[in-house]
Design a protein around this motif. Structure first.
Motif, PDB file in Angstrom:
ATOM      1  N   ARG A 265       8.839   3.119  17.089  1.00 15.34           N
ATOM      2  CA  ARG A 265       9.190   4.540  16.753  1.00 15.34           C
ATOM      3  C   ARG A 265       8.800   5.616  17.810  1.00 15.34           C
ATOM      4  N   TYR A 266       9.217   5.129  18.770  1.00 16.78           N
ATOM      5  CA  TYR A 266       9.003   5.945  20.091  1.00 16.78           C
ATOM      6  C   TYR A 266       9.704   7.201  19.866  1.00 16.78           C
ATOM      7  N   GLN A 267       9.170   8.415  20.068  1.00 12.15           N
ATOM      8  CA  GLN A 267       9.596   9.930  20.089  1.00 12.15           C
ATOM      9  C   GLN A 267      10.294   9.993  18.657  1.00 12.15           C
ATOM     10  N   GLN A 268       9.724   9.437  17.620  1.00 13.79           N
ATOM     11  CA  GLN A 268      10.089   9.804  16.218  1.00 13.79           C
ATOM     12  C   GLN A 268       8.964  10.679  15.501  1.00 13.79           C
ATOM     13  N   PHE A 269       7.782  10.556  16.218  1.00 21.20           N
ATOM     14  CA  PHE A 269       6.592  11.155  15.357  1.00 21.20           C
ATOM     15  C   PHE A 269       6.013  12.163  16.713  1.00 21.20           C
ATOM     16  N   ASP A 270       5.681  13.264  16.085  1.00 22.16           N
ATOM     17  CA  ASP A 270       4.700  14.323  16.614  1.00 22.16           C
ATOM     18  C   ASP A 270       3.286  13.918  16.393  1.00 22.16           C
ATOM     19  N   VAL A 271       2.427  14.060  17.434  1.00 27.44           N
ATOM     20  CA  VAL A 271       0.905  13.778  17.503  1.00 27.44           C
ATOM     21  C   VAL A 271       0.199  15.259  17.621  1.00 27.44           C
ATOM     22  N   PHE A 272      -0.776  15.626  16.885  1.00 26.50           N
ATOM     23  CA  PHE A 272      -1.668  16.596  17.323  1.00 26.50           C
ATOM     24  C   PHE A 272      -3.073  16.085  16.978  1.00 26.50           C
ATOM     25  N   ALA A 273      -3.899  15.974  18.229  1.00 29.42           N
ATOM     26  CA  ALA A 273      -5.137  15.388  18.275  1.00 29.42           C
ATOM     27  C   ALA A 273      -6.141  16.482  18.874  1.00 29.42           C
TER      28      ALA A 273
ATOM     29  N   ALA B  14     -16.096   8.332  22.788  1.00 27.34           N
ATOM     30  CA  ALA B  14     -14.920   9.373  22.527  1.00 27.34           C
ATOM     31  C   ALA B  14     -14.591   9.113  21.029  1.00 27.34           C
ATOM     32  N   ILE B  15     -14.296  10.177  20.399  1.00 26.45           N
ATOM     33  CA  ILE B  15     -13.751  10.304  19.000  1.00 26.45           C
ATOM     34  C   ILE B  15     -12.618  10.884  18.928  1.00 26.45           C
ATOM     35  N   ALA B  16     -11.513  10.649  18.436  1.00 24.09           N
ATOM     36  CA  ALA B  16     -10.377  11.178  18.651  1.00 24.09           C
ATOM     37  C   ALA B  16      -9.902  11.527  16.878  1.00 24.09           C
ATOM     38  N   ARG B  17      -9.442  12.839  16.763  1.00 20.15           N
ATOM     39  CA  ARG B  17      -8.976  13.068  15.295  1.00 20.15           C
ATOM     40  C   ARG B  17      -7.465  13.314  15.651  1.00 20.15           C
ATOM     41  N   VAL B  18      -6.884  12.552  14.830  1.00 24.59           N
ATOM     42  CA  VAL B  18      -5.433  12.395  14.966  1.00 24.59           C
ATOM     43  C   VAL B  18      -4.382  12.632  13.766  1.00 24.59           C
ATOM     44  N   TRP B  19      -3.582  13.568  14.001  1.00 24.46           N
ATOM     45  CA  TRP B  19      -2.452  13.962  12.887  1.00 24.46           C
ATOM     46  C   TRP B  19      -1.174  13.503  13.300  1.00 24.46           C
ATOM     47  N   VAL B  20      -0.373  12.666  12.356  1.00 23.31           N
ATOM     48  CA  VAL B  20       0.964  12.254  12.788  1.00 23.31           C
ATOM     49  C   VAL B  20       1.923  12.744  11.713  1.00 23.31           C
ATOM     50  N   LYS B  21       3.049  13.171  12.250  1.00 19.76           N
ATOM     51  CA  LYS B  21       4.204  13.684  11.362  1.00 19.76           C
ATOM     52  C   LYS B  21       5.317  13.544  12.109  1.00 19.76           C
ATOM     53  N   PRO B  22       6.621  13.437  11.144  1.00 22.59           N
ATOM     54  CA  PRO B  22       7.897  12.939  11.889  1.00 22.59           C
ATOM     55  C   PRO B  22       8.244  14.509  12.851  1.00 22.59           C
ATOM     56  N   GLY B  23       8.833  13.805  13.855  1.00 23.12           N
ATOM     57  CA  GLY B  23       9.152  15.204  14.880  1.00 23.12           C
ATOM     58  C   GLY B  23       9.942  14.576  15.930  1.00 23.12           C
TER      59      GLY B  23
ATOM     60  N   ALA C   5       0.851  -1.196   0.079  1.00 20.50           N
ATOM     61  CA  ALA C   5      -0.100   0.043   0.013  1.00 20.50           C
ATOM     62  C   ALA C   5       0.789   1.229  -0.062  1.00 20.50           C
ATOM     63  N   GLU C   6       0.348   2.183  -0.573  1.00 20.24           N
ATOM     64  CA  GLU C   6       1.090   3.519  -0.679  1.00 20.24           C
ATOM     65  C   GLU C   6       0.788   4.445   0.631  1.00 20.24           C
ATOM     66  N   PRO C   7       1.590   5.122   1.017  1.00 18.08           N
ATOM     67  CA  PRO C   7       1.436   5.981   2.299  1.00 18.08           C
ATOM     68  C   PRO C   7       0.510   6.961   1.820  1.00 18.08           C
ATOM     69  N   LYS C   8      -0.459   7.442   2.847  1.00 16.82           N
ATOM     70  CA  LYS C   8      -1.316   8.469   2.616  1.00 16.82           C
ATOM     71  C   LYS C   8      -0.952   9.539   3.469  1.00 16.82           C
ATOM     72  N   ARG C   9      -0.530  10.521   2.863  1.00 10.62           N
ATOM     73  CA  ARG C   9      -0.018  12.059   3.548  1.00 10.62           C
ATOM     74  C   ARG C   9      -0.755  13.143   3.005  1.00 10.62           C
ATOM     75  N   ASP C  10      -0.689  14.335   3.656  1.00  4.35           N
ATOM     76  CA  ASP C  10      -1.333  15.438   3.136  1.00  4.35           C
ATOM     77  C   ASP C  10      -0.108  16.232   2.411  1.00  4.35           C
ATOM     78  N   ALA C  11      -0.396  17.608   2.101  1.00  7.85           N
ATOM     79  CA  ALA C  11       0.439  18.567   1.471  1.00  7.85           C
ATOM     80  C   ALA C  11       1.722  18.910   2.711  1.00  7.85           C
ATOM     81  N   LEU C  12       1.267  19.016   3.944  1.00 12.33           N
ATOM     82  CA  LEU C  12       2.236  19.068   4.814  1.00 12.33           C
ATOM     83  C   LEU C  12       2.982  17.852   5.417  1.00 12.33           C
ATOM     84  N   GLY C  13       2.731  16.775   4.823  1.00 13.13           N
ATOM     85  CA  GLY C  13       3.314  15.510   5.041  1.00 13.13           C
ATOM     86  C   GLY C  13       2.904  14.898   6.331  1.00 13.13           C
TER      87      GLY C  13
END
Length: 167
Positions: A94-102, A52-61, A33-41
Motif C-alpha cells: 500500500r505504498y503511497q496510498q495513505f496519508d499519515v498524520f502523527a 515513545a508514544i505515537a498517536r497515528v491517523w491514517v486515511k487514503p491519500g 472484522a468491520e473497519p474502524k473509521r471516524d467521520a472524516l474517513g
C-alpha cells in the motif's frame, strides 16, 4: 434400560454425540472484522516503543507523512528511520496510498520511529482488517516490550558496580 441417558462407549460414539449436540464442529466461522473509521474517513491507533508514544491517523491519500506538523524527511533526518516507518506500507503493498498524520512524544528518535511503525501498522489493520495477517506475520503488530532497566541503589548504573579498591 432404554430410557436411561445414552453414554458413549467408544470415542467414535462420543464424537457423534458432540456433533449432534452442536459442539465445536457445528459452530459457525466468525465474520470478518468491520473497519474502524471516524467521520472524516480516518483510522486511529496508538503505537508504543521504549518510552515513545505515537498517536497515528491514517486515511487514503498520496503518501504524505506528517509527524508533529513536519514532513517525515525533516523530522527523521536519517534514512534508516524513514525506511522503518514506511515498512508497514511496503509489506502490505500500500505504498503511497495513505496519508499519515502523527504526534509523537517521549523517548529518542529511534524509539519514536519504532512507535510510529507500530501505530501505522495498527491503524492500517483498523482501516483495512484484511491486512492484519500480513502485518502480524511481519511482526509489526507486536509491541516491543524492551525498555531501559532502572538504576539500582548501590550501583553506578543499572548493573555496573563502582570500581573496587582493595586499599
Amino acid at each position: 434400560m432404554s430410557d436411561s441417558p445414552r453414554t458413549g462407549a467408544s470415542l467414535a460414539e462420543l464424537k457423534d454425540l458432540v456433533n449432534a449436540a452442536g459442539g465445536p464442529a457445528a459452530q459457525p466461522v466468525a465474520a470478518p472484522a468491520e473497519p474502524k473509521r471516524d467521520a472524516l474517513g480516518r483510522s486511529y491507533a496508538t503505537g508504543r516503543r521504549k518510552n515513545a508514544i505515537a498517536r497515528v491517523w491514517v486515511k487514503p491519500g498520496k503518501g504524505q507523512i506528517q509527524i508533529n506538523g513536519k514532513p517525515s524527511a525533516k523530522y527523521f533526518a536519517r534514512p534508516v528511520l524513514r525506511m522503518l516507518i514506511s515498512q508497514p506500507f511496503l509489506v502490505a503493498d500500500r505504498y503511497q496510498q495513505f496519508d499519515v498524520f502523527a504526534t509523537v512524544v517521549g523517548g529518542g528518535l529511534s524509539g519514536q520511529a519504532g512507535a510510529l511503525r507500530h501505530g501505522i501498522s495498527r491503524a492500517l489493520t483498523y482501516y483495512e482488517p484484511g491486512l492484519r495477517g500480513i502485518l502480524k506475520k511481519a511482526g509489526f503488530l507486536t509491541r516491543d516490550p524492551r525498555v531501559v532497566e532502572r538504576k539500582k541503589y548501590g550501583k553506578a548504573k543499572a548493573r555496573r558496580s563502582f570500581q573496587f579498591s582493595k586499599r
